[in-house]
Scaffold this motif. Structure first.
Motif, PDB file in Angstrom:
ATOM      1  N   VAL A 115      41.457  43.019  52.083  1.00 29.28           N
ATOM      2  CA  VAL A 115      41.587  41.864  51.203  1.00 29.28           C
ATOM      3  C   VAL A 115      41.895  42.326  49.777  1.00 29.28           C
ATOM      4  O   VAL A 115      41.280  43.287  49.285  1.00 29.28           O
ATOM      5  N   ASP A 116      42.816  41.644  49.132  1.00 31.81           N
ATOM      6  CA  ASP A 116      43.104  41.860  47.709  1.00 31.81           C
ATOM      7  C   ASP A 116      42.266  40.876  46.902  1.00 31.81           C
ATOM      8  O   ASP A 116      42.339  39.665  47.126  1.00 31.81           O
ATOM      9  N   VAL A 117      41.516  41.413  45.947  1.00 30.27           N
ATOM     10  CA  VAL A 117      40.538  40.609  45.208  1.00 30.27           C
ATOM     11  C   VAL A 117      40.701  40.807  43.712  1.00 30.27           C
ATOM     12  O   VAL A 117      40.965  41.920  43.253  1.00 30.27           O
ATOM     13  N   THR A 118      40.546  39.741  42.971  1.00 27.98           N
ATOM     14  CA  THR A 118      40.422  39.854  41.524  1.00 27.98           C
ATOM     15  C   THR A 118      39.078  39.278  41.106  1.00 27.98           C
ATOM     16  O   THR A 118      38.646  38.251  41.600  1.00 27.98           O
ATOM     17  N   ARG A 119      38.464  39.977  40.178  1.00 27.64           N
ATOM     18  CA  ARG A 119      37.171  39.509  39.660  1.00 27.64           C
ATOM     19  C   ARG A 119      37.337  38.711  38.378  1.00 27.64           C
ATOM     20  O   ARG A 119      36.434  37.970  37.979  1.00 27.64           O
ATOM     21  N   ASP A 120      38.518  38.894  37.718  1.00 25.60           N
ATOM     22  CA  ASP A 120      38.715  38.267  36.424  1.00 25.60           C
ATOM     23  C   ASP A 120      40.035  37.516  36.308  1.00 25.60           C
ATOM     24  O   ASP A 120      40.369  37.038  35.224  1.00 25.60           O
ATOM     25  N   GLY A 121      40.787  37.457  37.370  1.00 21.09           N
ATOM     26  CA  GLY A 121      42.065  36.757  37.327  1.00 21.09           C
ATOM     27  C   GLY A 121      43.202  37.598  36.794  1.00 21.09           C
ATOM     28  O   GLY A 121      44.337  37.139  36.714  1.00 21.09           O
TER      29      GLY A 121
END
Length: 119
Positions: A96-102
């Motif tokens: 999964v590709d994830v961003t924590r801050d956009g």
């Protein structure tokens, strides 16, 4: 961020299994969610992926038999596997590709779940 995969097991040829993978932790948003598999002595290959918008892509070997889906509210991805063949035997990993801050994106792997198809 952690990915927890589940649903693997032993099944006979022609049977079905449903894999699940849930991402937890500090998650702002996810992008592409995918399943890979690695058979003994072979490289890890993409099985199926689904974009944030719902577009899907499948390896030729599983087209028409496997279906990938996602639940954005749960940060989860699923793989419904039907008409299983012996050659589907492998350890299956979610990715999964994830961003924590956009802004910054990171890729994460689940721990793998073993699927064994007996012939």
């Amino acid at each position: 961020v952690q990915l927890q995969a589940s649903g693997g097991g032993l099944v006979q040829t022609g049977g079905s299994l449903r894999l699940s993978c849930a991402a937890s932790g500090s998650i702002f948003s996810t992008n592409v969610m995918a399943w890979y598999r690695q058979a003994p002595g072979k490289q890890r290959d993409m099985v199926a992926l689904v974009s944030n918008g719902g577009s899907t892509n499948y390896a030729n070997s599983v087209k028409g038999r496997f279906t990938i889906s996602r639940d954005n509210a749960k940060n989860a991805v699923y793989l419904q596997m039907n008409s299983l063949k012996h050659e589907d035997t492998a350890v299956y990993y979610c990715h999964v590709d994830v961003t924590r801050d956009g802004r910054n994106w990171y890729s994460y792997w689940g721990q793998g779940t073993l699927v064994t198809v007996s012939s």
